[in-house]
Write an enzyme that holds these catalytic residues in place. Structure first.
Site, PDB file in Angstrom:
ATOM      1  N   SER A 112       0.809  -1.324  -0.129  1.00 54.99           N
ATOM      2  CA  SER A 112       0.048   0.034  -0.021  1.00 54.99           C
ATOM      3  C   SER A 112       0.893   1.251   0.004  1.00 54.99           C
ATOM      4  CB  SER A 112      -1.007   0.167   1.100  1.00 54.99           C
ATOM      5  OG  SER A 112      -1.818   0.992   1.068  1.00 54.99           O
ATOM      6  N   ASP A 278      -0.656   1.507  -4.083  1.00 53.73           N
ATOM      7  CA  ASP A 278      -1.603   0.584  -4.931  1.00 53.73           C
ATOM      8  C   ASP A 278      -2.811   1.067  -5.365  1.00 53.73           C
ATOM      9  OD1 ASP A 278      -2.528   0.827  -2.394  1.00 53.73           O
ATOM     10  OD2 ASP A 278      -3.289  -1.316  -2.281  1.00 53.73           O
ATOM     11  N   LYS A 375     -11.269  -0.035  -1.409  1.00 55.69           N
ATOM     12  CA  LYS A 375     -11.495   1.416  -1.570  1.00 55.69           C
ATOM     13  C   LYS A 375     -10.801   1.639  -3.049  1.00 55.69           C
ATOM     14  CE  LYS A 375      -7.728   1.585   1.696  1.00 55.69           C
ATOM     15  NZ  LYS A 375      -7.418   1.246   3.004  1.00 55.69           N
TER      16      LYS A 375
HETATM   17  C1  G1P Z   1      -4.639   1.413   8.365  1.00 57.31           C
HETATM   18  C2  G1P Z   1      -5.776   2.432   8.293  1.00 57.31           C
HETATM   19  C3  G1P Z   1      -7.271   1.630   7.890  1.00 57.31           C
HETATM   20  C4  G1P Z   1      -6.892   1.110   6.708  1.00 57.31           C
HETATM   21  C5  G1P Z   1      -5.664   0.175   6.415  1.00 57.31           C
HETATM   22  C6  G1P Z   1      -5.216  -0.306   5.164  1.00 57.31           C
HETATM   23  O1  G1P Z   1      -4.756   0.635   9.166  1.00 57.31           O
HETATM   24  O2  G1P Z   1      -6.056   3.036   9.718  1.00 57.31           O
HETATM   25  O3  G1P Z   1      -8.032   2.564   7.671  1.00 57.31           O
HETATM   26  O4  G1P Z   1      -8.002   0.242   6.306  1.00 57.31           O
HETATM   27  O5  G1P Z   1      -4.561   0.973   7.007  1.00 57.31           O
HETATM   28  O6  G1P Z   1      -5.132   0.658   4.362  1.00 57.31           O
HETATM   29  P1  G1P Z   1      -4.257   0.399  10.602  1.00 57.31           P
HETATM   30  O7  G1P Z   1      -2.525   0.623  10.247  1.00 57.31           O
HETATM   31  O8  G1P Z   1      -4.735   1.669  11.432  1.00 57.31           O
HETATM   32  O9  G1P Z   1      -4.497  -0.826  11.342  1.00 57.31           O
HETATM   33 ZN    ZN Z   2      -3.408   1.532  -0.488  1.00 58.74          ZN
END
Ligand code: G1P
Ligand code: ZN
Length: 542
Positions: A112, A278, A375
């Site tokens: 990501s 991504d 998303k």
């Molecule tokens: C983070 C974001 C969350 C998202 C995830 C994946 O997770 O807060 O909203 O879905 O990345 O992109 P977290 O690191 O808070 O567990």
């Molecule tokens: Zn991402």
């Protein structure tokens, strides 16, 4: 020829909310990627002869793992793999390909928004036939498999040419290399009023889209410039690079500060946007105004009917628990369902599949709809463009009018990164232990109305997910939320989410951190953030 290779388990292959994420050198250990991929396949049933979509965000090690995944898919009996040319597929485009082709599932290689390169992050995730992230039951099974794996199956054939669009045979399996953009662009064209957006660009509307040297570059170039007629140069940093040019491909106010500065400057274009490694996250900045993801979700939902794909209205809106309540007010006014889910996109899947929600979003710059099961960064950008084109107003006007109608939810997230895991756990443990005693107590002149550890009861499958974040609600609707990140790759990341509702339009232009100062102080008083983390200030404020 197919081989069975003996292997021994690794004990650190527990997939998080977005698959398995580790540093590249970890993934480069002998059989590490192979073990995980075999553990995925062993957790699936009935894929013999079926189709598997494979692609990634182009980061360092992407091409190597794509070849491994192709050879292992052949050895395990898949009938066909569909691979994005150059190994490229944005996460939303992969989700769409799986759905459109009715594939069995897909393997997406990405970490990501985390940095890429020989010493940075890599990741593997599996998406199911609905195009969405593997549900918890499946990731649990994958993890269990990684703990007991003793062999994997792999076919021996020369590396597949993934840079030429063609359909070939390898190891008894069909390998189809497809353009990563075509199907996705067609989907966007079916949802949005491209003619209206084209007229807007032709009329002199100017935007910047920063692809951050990540996967959305080719998508943005094709859709914004070629199809919508935005001037050449609208898409910036559009060549995906294995190390993202040495930057974090994270579209926030820290890593996309140059874009923010430009949008606040005297020569700002009308609209600015960026996406992550991504392609599933988005950053939206109007000329002279940053739009928080929580606000963006509410505003997109309130105006979605202006786009052809949503002209019949929304079935419901869903947001993750830490996301601000701005969208709740829109749902209430529309008279549609509002769902509050744990952090992570996978919780939206059931609501979307069941037709209970149309639009969903997270405070972490994730917004999307039922068009895919991830998303979708560019989708959010295009919906904004569609709304701007139809309303003929500036982004800033749309935002301030929205606040006047619904009130403003001041909102900010403070991240404390790379905190020692035991310290972070101690903070959360102590806080949990005193939750019951908090209601009724006063902190900095505010009274705590309720406090709990969020548990989600999925209305579709009845499953319960506990310990999803600590909520402290104050009288008057303000709240703070604390939770530990599930996606970090070193130490623990503590996230503090702060929200205050302000109905009075005369008080809608206060600086956000100032508007939230009392709540931020209260959170520290209650949770002992400084004491536990040893930090005076957060690492990142968004
Ligand atoms: C983070 C974001 C969350 C998202 C995830 C994946 O997770 O807060 O909203 O879905 O990345 O992109 P977290 O690191 O808070 O567990
Ligand atoms: Zn991402």
């Amino acid at each position: 020829m197919t081989r069975t290779v003996e292997t021994t388990p690794y004990d650190d292959q527990k997939p998080g909310t977005s698959g398995l994420r580790k540093k590249v050198p970890v993934f480069q250990q002998k059989n590490y990627a192979e073990n995980f991929i075999q553990s995925i396949f062993d957790a699936l049933e009935g894929f013999a002869g079926k189709e598997l979509v494979i692609g990634g965000d182009g980061r360092y090690f992407n091409r190597e793992v794509i070849q491994i995944a192709i050879r292992m898919a052949a050895a395990n009996g898949f009938g066909r793999v569909v691979v994005g040319k150059g190994g490229i597929l944005s996460t939303p485009a992969a989700s769409h390909l799986i759905r459109k082709r009715k594939a069995f599932g897909g393997i997406i290689l990405s970490a990501s928004h985390n940095p890429g390169g020989p010493h940075e992050d890599f990741g593997i995730k599996y998406n199911a036939d609905n195009g969405g992230p593997a549900p918890e039951k499946l990731t649990d099974a994958i993890f269990a498999n990684t703990r007991k794996i003793s062999s994997y199956r792999i076919a021996d054939f020369d590396p597949v040419d993934i840079d030429t669009i063609a359909t070939t045979e390898a190891g008894g399996m069909t390998v189809e290399i497809v353009d990563p953009v075509t199907d996705y662009a067609a989907l966007m064209e079916s949802l949005f009023d491209f003619d209206a957006i084209r007229r807007m660009f032709a009329g002199g509307f100017r935007m910047r889209f920063d692809a951050m040297h990540a996967v959305t570059g080719p998508y943005a170039k094709e859709i914004l410039e070629n199809r919508l007629g935005a001037p050449d140069g609208t898409a910036r940093n559009y060549h995906p690079l294995p190390d993202f040019g040495g930057h974090h491909p994270d579209p926030n106010l820290v890593h996309a500060k140059h874009l923010y500065d430009e949008m606040m400057g005297p020569d700002a274009p009308d609209f600015g946007a960026a996406s992550d490694g991504d392609g599933d996250r988005n950053l939206i900045i109007g000329k002279g105004i940053f739009i928080t993801p929580s606000d963006s979700l509410a505003m997109l939902a309130a105006n979605a009917h202006l786009a052809p794909g949503y002209q019949d209205g929304l079935k419901g809106i869903a947001r993750s628990m830490p996301t601000s309540g701005a969208a709740d007010r829109v749902a209430e006014k529309m008279g549609v369902g509002m769902y509050e889910t744990p952090t992570g996109w996978k919780f939206f899947g059931n609501l979307l599949d069941a037709g209970m929600a149309t639009i969903c979003g997270e405070e972490s710059a994730g917004t999307g709809s039922d068009h895919v099961r991830e998303k979708d960064g560019l989708w959010a950008v295009l919906l904004w463009l569609n709304i701007l084109a139809v309303r003929g107003e500036s982004a800033k006007d749309i935002v301030t009018k929205h606040w006047t109608t619904y009130g403003r939810n001041y909102y900010s997230r403070h991240d404390y990164e790379e905190v020692a895991t035991d310290r972070a756990n101690a903070l959360v443990g102590e806080l949990r232990a005193k939750l019951d005693a908090l209601p009724g107590t006063r902190v900095r002149g505010m009274t705590i109305a309720a406090a709990d550890d969020f548990a989600y009861h999925d209305p579709v499958d009845g499953s319960v997910s506990e310990h999803q974040g600590i909520r402290i609600l104050f009288e008057g609707g303000s709240r703070v939320v604390l939770r530990l990140s599930g996606t970090g790759t070193s130490g623990a990341t503590l996230r503090l989410y702060v929200e205050r509702y302000e109905p009075d339009p005369a008080r809608h232009d206060i600086d956000t951190q100032e508007a939230l100062a009392d709540l931020i102080g209260a959170a520290d008083d209650i949770a002992g953030i400084r004491g536990h983390t040893g930090r005076d200030a957060p690492s990142v404020i968004t």
